[in-house]
Design an enzyme around this catalytic site. Structure first.
Site, PDB file in Angstrom:
ATOM      1  N   LYS A   1      46.711  16.355  76.885  1.00  0.00           N
ATOM      2  CA  LYS A   1      46.102  16.406  75.545  1.00  0.00           C
ATOM      3  C   LYS A   1      47.050  17.033  74.530  1.00  0.00           C
ATOM      4  O   LYS A   1      47.020  16.682  73.358  1.00  0.00           O
ATOM      5  CB  LYS A   1      44.772  17.158  75.584  1.00  0.00           C
ATOM      6  CG  LYS A   1      43.686  16.339  76.243  1.00  0.00           C
ATOM      7  CD  LYS A   1      42.305  16.735  75.760  1.00  0.00           C
ATOM      8  CE  LYS A   1      41.253  15.834  76.344  1.00  0.00           C
ATOM      9  NZ  LYS A   1      39.924  16.417  76.376  1.00  0.00           N
TER      10      LYS A   1
ATOM     11  N   LYS B   1      43.387   5.680  84.180  1.00  0.00           N
ATOM     12  CA  LYS B   1      41.917   5.706  84.304  1.00  0.00           C
ATOM     13  C   LYS B   1      41.245   5.122  83.056  1.00  0.00           C
ATOM     14  O   LYS B   1      41.803   5.192  81.955  1.00  0.00           O
ATOM     15  CB  LYS B   1      41.426   7.128  84.589  1.00  0.00           C
ATOM     16  CG  LYS B   1      41.307   8.007  83.389  1.00  0.00           C
ATOM     17  CD  LYS B   1      40.424   9.231  83.661  1.00  0.00           C
ATOM     18  CE  LYS B   1      40.315   9.989  82.343  1.00  0.00           C
ATOM     19  NZ  LYS B   1      39.522  11.162  82.310  1.00  0.00           N
TER      20      LYS B   1
ATOM     21  N   LYS C   1      37.252   7.305  77.852  1.00  0.00           N
ATOM     22  CA  LYS C   1      36.294   7.199  76.750  1.00  0.00           C
ATOM     23  C   LYS C   1      36.950   6.941  75.417  1.00  0.00           C
ATOM     24  O   LYS C   1      36.403   6.288  74.564  1.00  0.00           O
ATOM     25  CB  LYS C   1      35.613   8.551  76.604  1.00  0.00           C
ATOM     26  CG  LYS C   1      34.531   8.824  77.533  1.00  0.00           C
ATOM     27  CD  LYS C   1      33.695   9.910  76.873  1.00  0.00           C
ATOM     28  CE  LYS C   1      33.104  10.814  77.903  1.00  0.00           C
ATOM     29  NZ  LYS C   1      33.845  12.071  77.959  1.00  0.00           N
TER      30      LYS C   1
HETATM   31  P1  TYM Z   1      34.306  13.717  80.859  1.00  0.00           P
HETATM   32  O1  TYM Z   1      33.361  13.743  79.724  1.00  0.00           O
HETATM   33  O2  TYM Z   1      35.703  13.346  80.580  1.00  0.00           O
HETATM   34  O3  TYM Z   1      33.764  12.765  81.982  1.00  0.00           O
HETATM   35  C1  TYM Z   1      32.423  12.845  82.440  1.00  0.00           C
HETATM   36  C2  TYM Z   1      32.349  12.506  83.910  1.00  0.00           C
HETATM   37  O4  TYM Z   1      32.816  11.175  84.140  1.00  0.00           O
HETATM   38  C3  TYM Z   1      33.854  11.182  85.109  1.00  0.00           C
HETATM   39  N1  TYM Z   1      34.818  10.136  84.748  1.00  0.00           N
HETATM   40  C4  TYM Z   1      35.174   9.129  85.548  1.00  0.00           C
HETATM   41  N2  TYM Z   1      34.827   8.811  86.797  1.00  0.00           N
HETATM   42  C5  TYM Z   1      35.360   7.697  87.332  1.00  0.00           C
HETATM   43  N3  TYM Z   1      36.245   6.906  86.683  1.00  0.00           N
HETATM   44  C6  TYM Z   1      36.638   7.193  85.433  1.00  0.00           C
HETATM   45  N4  TYM Z   1      37.484   6.411  84.800  1.00  0.00           N
HETATM   46  C7  TYM Z   1      36.098   8.353  84.803  1.00  0.00           C
HETATM   47  N5  TYM Z   1      36.254   8.912  83.588  1.00  0.00           N
HETATM   48  C8  TYM Z   1      35.473  10.000  83.576  1.00  0.00           C
HETATM   49  C9  TYM Z   1      34.469  12.570  85.019  1.00  0.00           C
HETATM   50  O5  TYM Z   1      35.148  12.915  86.199  1.00  0.00           O
HETATM   51  C10 TYM Z   1      33.243  13.409  84.778  1.00  0.00           C
HETATM   52  O6  TYM Z   1      32.573  13.670  85.980  1.00  0.00           O
HETATM   53  N6  TYM Z   1      35.099  18.567  81.281  1.00  0.00           N
HETATM   54  C11 TYM Z   1      34.229  17.496  81.668  1.00  0.00           C
HETATM   55  C12 TYM Z   1      32.801  17.726  81.234  1.00  0.00           C
HETATM   56  C13 TYM Z   1      32.226  18.999  81.685  1.00  0.00           C
HETATM   57  C14 TYM Z   1      31.793  19.315  83.010  1.00  0.00           C
HETATM   58  C15 TYM Z   1      31.326  20.643  82.956  1.00  0.00           C
HETATM   59  C16 TYM Z   1      31.784  18.599  84.203  1.00  0.00           C
HETATM   60  C17 TYM Z   1      32.006  20.105  80.914  1.00  0.00           C
HETATM   61  N7  TYM Z   1      31.478  21.074  81.704  1.00  0.00           N
HETATM   62  C18 TYM Z   1      30.825  21.291  84.116  1.00  0.00           C
HETATM   63  C19 TYM Z   1      31.282  19.226  85.340  1.00  0.00           C
HETATM   64  C20 TYM Z   1      30.832  20.556  85.285  1.00  0.00           C
HETATM   65  C21 TYM Z   1      34.709  16.228  81.031  1.00  0.00           C
HETATM   66  O7  TYM Z   1      35.387  16.238  80.040  1.00  0.00           O
HETATM   67  O8  TYM Z   1      34.266  15.105  81.611  1.00  0.00           O
END
Ligand code: TYM
Length: 332
Positions: A115, A197, A200
């Site tokens: 990032k 990957k 979003k």
């Molecule tokens: P974030 O918002 O980037 O993603 C949310 C969830 O989706 C999963 N994910 C994926 N899984 C499979 N293939 C992909 N291409 C893919 N892209 C995203 C991520 O692994 C995640 O599970 N920091 C975290 C959010 C968060 C969080 C937490 C998660 C904040 N606090 C506490 C768990 C526990 C995040 O940015 O995920």
């Protein structure tokens, strides 16, 4: 017997993607009916402030993400669902944990490095502190399991390290959380670059499927998915595009990779893309239908969020009080 706590969250940036659905939400849906667990899911809105947001858009997007949780079938009667910013204990515990996090370990995080490269004009403290806030999210609730995609594994490790570090210094306080990463679909790849990957915030709209995309958009994006110059439908590291399509198909159908390969073998690449696209359309169609109704009733949405925040605060407050006491802050 006390229920084990499951905790996870999604940041309200970009759109909820098929990657988020398969890597995270689909597993959350399975867990909500298991009476051994209490599941807690947040919209990690404070995390999203680490990159610049347009306030009005951000507010709408956060609400829309919450509505998408519900539209996917997450039931507020079975899970605690809330916005991170509504439970102030998250930021308070972050401060305490900051005082136990080394700058070296935070700056080594892959996502921080990525990032920082992507936003060189805005490498702010929050970006580096991101995993500490995530650790606070998890540790506040004595979480046993964290269902995430594979990209969050490193952040989970820092949460575990912080829990153990604190417990060693002050006696057992936090549960040390374990990641829960599914065998299939833990990393769905971009449709345009299958070695990266599905993200979003990808600027190329053809790379990503939003769970609210129309049938036409979904079919068109799969039609254009990057594959290879071969004709063989096989799962393997040397075939990232085809393997990604097989994984998506298997996840949508709820079958193993082996069975997916069996079903898809012999198809042309064009028919493969059509079969995978259709499996996604089928999976997502009911979500979109429910979403519109849910979004049309904002008051209900906010009531659910309010109730979720109250339930979450009740647990978070107890943990924070314990932590403040252990580190020696004066109690009133
Ligand atoms: P974030 O918002 O980037 O993603 C949310 C969830 O989706 C999963 N994910 C994926 N899984 C499979 N293939 C992909 N291409 C893919 N892209 C995203 C991520 O692994 C995640 O599970 N920091 C975290 C959010 C968060 C969080 C937490 C998660 C904040 N606090 C506490 C768990 C526990 C995040 O940015 O995920």
């Amino acid at each position: 017997m006390d229920k084990k706590i499951i905790y996870s969250g999604i940041q309200p940036t970009g759109v909820v993607t098929l990657g988020n659905y398969i890597g995270a939400l689909q597993n959350w849906l399975k867990l909500q009916d298991d009476t051994n667990y209490q599941c807690i899911y947040s919209i990690a809105d404070l995390h999203s402030l680490t990159v610049r947001q347009v306030p009005a858009e951000f507010r709408n997007r956060a609400l829309s993400f919450f509505a998408q949780y519900l539209a996917c079938g997450l039931d507020p009667q079975k899970n605690i669902m809330y916005f991170q910013s509504h439970v102030h204990e998250h930021t308070e515990l972050t401060w305490i944990l900051n005082c136990f996090t080394y700058v070296g370990e935070a700056s080594r995080m892959t996502q921080f490095k990525e990032k920082s490269q992507k936003h060189p004009d805005n490498i702010n403290m929050g970006l580096m502190d991101y995993p500490v806030l995530m650790a606070a999210d998890i540790l506040l609730y004595n979480t046993a399991l964290v269902p995430v995609g594979v990209d969050q594994k490193q952040h989970l490790e820092i949460a575990r390290d912080l829990a153990m570090r604190f417990n060693n210094l002050y006696s057992s306080t936090f549960t040390v959380p374990e990641p829960l990463i599914s065998k299939v679909g833990a990393k769905i790849m971009s449709l345009q670059n299958p070695t990266a990957k599905m993200s979003k915030s990808d600027e190329n709209v053809n790379a990503t499927i939003s769970i609210l995309d129309s049938e036409d958009d979904i079919m068109r994006k799969f039609k254009r998915a990057v594959t290879d110059s071969d004709t063989e439908i096989r799962f393997g590291e040397d075939k990232p595009g085809i393997s990604n399509l097989i994984t998506i198909y298997a996840s949508c159908k709820g079958i193993s990779i082996e069975n997916a390969v069996k079903e898809l073998q012999g198809l042309t690449y064009a028919s493969l893309k059509e079969a995978v696209g259709s499996s996604v359309v089928q999976l997502l169609a009911p979500i979109k239908l429910r979403y519109n109704d849910i979004m049309n009733d904002k008051e209900n949405l906010l009531n659910i969020a309010r109730e979720g925040a109250e339930q979450a605060s009740y647990i978070a407050r107890k943990t924070l009080r314990k932590v403040y006491k252990k580190v020696g802050l004066v109690q009133l």
